[in-house]
Design a protein around this motif. Sequence first.
Motif, short mmCIF file in Angstrom:
data_model
loop_
_atom_site.label_atom_id
_atom_site.label_comp_id
_atom_site.label_asym_id
_atom_site.label_seq_id
_atom_site.Cartn_x
_atom_site.Cartn_y
_atom_site.Cartn_z
N ASP A 132 -60.03 26.36 -9.29
CA ASP A 132 -59.81 27.55 -10.12
C ASP A 132 -59.13 28.65 -9.32
OD1 ASP A 132 -60.78 26.57 -12.51
OD2 ASP A 132 -62.81 27.35 -12.22
N ARG A 133 -59.59 28.87 -8.10
CA ARG A 133 -58.99 29.92 -7.25
C ARG A 133 -57.54 29.58 -6.92
NH1 ARG A 133 -64.39 30.27 -5.13
NH2 ARG A 133 -64.01 28.60 -3.64
N VAL A 134 -57.28 28.32 -6.64
CA VAL A 134 -55.92 27.90 -6.31
C VAL A 134 -54.99 28.08 -7.50
CG1 VAL A 134 -54.47 25.90 -5.76
CG2 VAL A 134 -56.60 26.27 -4.51
N PHE A 135 -55.41 27.58 -8.67
CA PHE A 135 -54.53 27.61 -9.83
C PHE A 135 -54.31 29.03 -10.37
CE2 PHE A 135 -55.95 23.04 -10.50
CZ PHE A 135 -54.78 22.54 -9.93
N ALA A 136 -55.18 29.96 -10.00
CA ALA A 136 -55.02 31.35 -10.44
C ALA A 136 -53.99 32.11 -9.61
CB ALA A 136 -56.37 32.07 -10.38
N THR A 137 -53.29 31.41 -8.73
CA THR A 137 -52.31 32.09 -7.87
C THR A 137 -50.87 31.95 -8.36
OG1 THR A 137 -52.05 30.14 -6.44
CG2 THR A 137 -53.76 31.73 -5.84
N LYS A 138 -50.63 31.09 -9.38
CA LYS A 138 -49.27 30.86 -9.88
C LYS A 138 -49.29 30.77 -11.40
CE LYS A 138 -47.33 28.26 -5.92
NZ LYS A 138 -48.49 28.37 -5.00
N THR A 139 -48.09 30.87 -11.98
CA THR A 139 -47.96 30.72 -13.43
C THR A 139 -48.00 29.24 -13.80
OG1 THR A 139 -45.54 30.53 -13.43
CG2 THR A 139 -46.49 32.77 -13.53
N ARG A 140 -48.24 29.00 -15.07
CA ARG A 140 -48.28 27.63 -15.57
C ARG A 140 -46.94 26.93 -15.36
NH1 ARG A 140 -50.50 27.27 -21.53
NH2 ARG A 140 -48.38 27.87 -22.07
#
Length: 217
Positions: A132-140
């Motif tokens: 979750d922390r990783v994926f919250a750093t970039k756009t889809r």
Amino acid sequence: HQRGGMGDHNAGLAAAAGICAALYRRELSGKGQVVSTSLLREGIYTLSFDLSVALRFGVPIMIGDRKTMGNPAINCYADCDGRFFWIVGLEGERHWPALARAAGHPEWLTDARYEDPRNRAQNSEGLIQELDRVFATKTREEWGKIFDAEVDLWWAPVQSIEEVIADPQVTAAGGFVEVPDGVGTTMLPATPVDFDGTPWAPRSMAPEHGEHSDEIL
């Protein structure tokens, strides 16, 4: 959330399939037969995976929670804008290495906590928090390019209604059709079935209340 017509649409498809099978049987045997279905039977069939588990093992299937999914490679995650996407990695052993690499953490592949399916399931809550922390750093969109570079990483965006309507793939797949409506047309969802030899086309909008009463009488 439940959507309008879900049972009706599926029951209609089931009825159409049953009628086609009965017509084929009639061609072979010369005998017709009654074909029936129901909203209840269609609902049972739609939930057949859950019901089969309960019938086979005597216990209801546990509802998945994205925070504790035993296989983190099949789960939904959010980007930096809060837009969700699915990682579709049903085969954990096959898809986990690609997910770890895409997330920028190849060292997870040799981490004792995550080295095999059992350990990943036992430590899934902490692993999903890290993802979750990783994926919250970039756009889809940014993640999509990274995911697409991995052969064994499959994903799909969780789209809003507006995004589905604007999706060029939906248009390319024939998802919408212009239906004759008076002097113009109205864009509506298309039937999900196409026929190469006998292409279909919409004839009109649904009739008004009592529009054809005189003709029928």
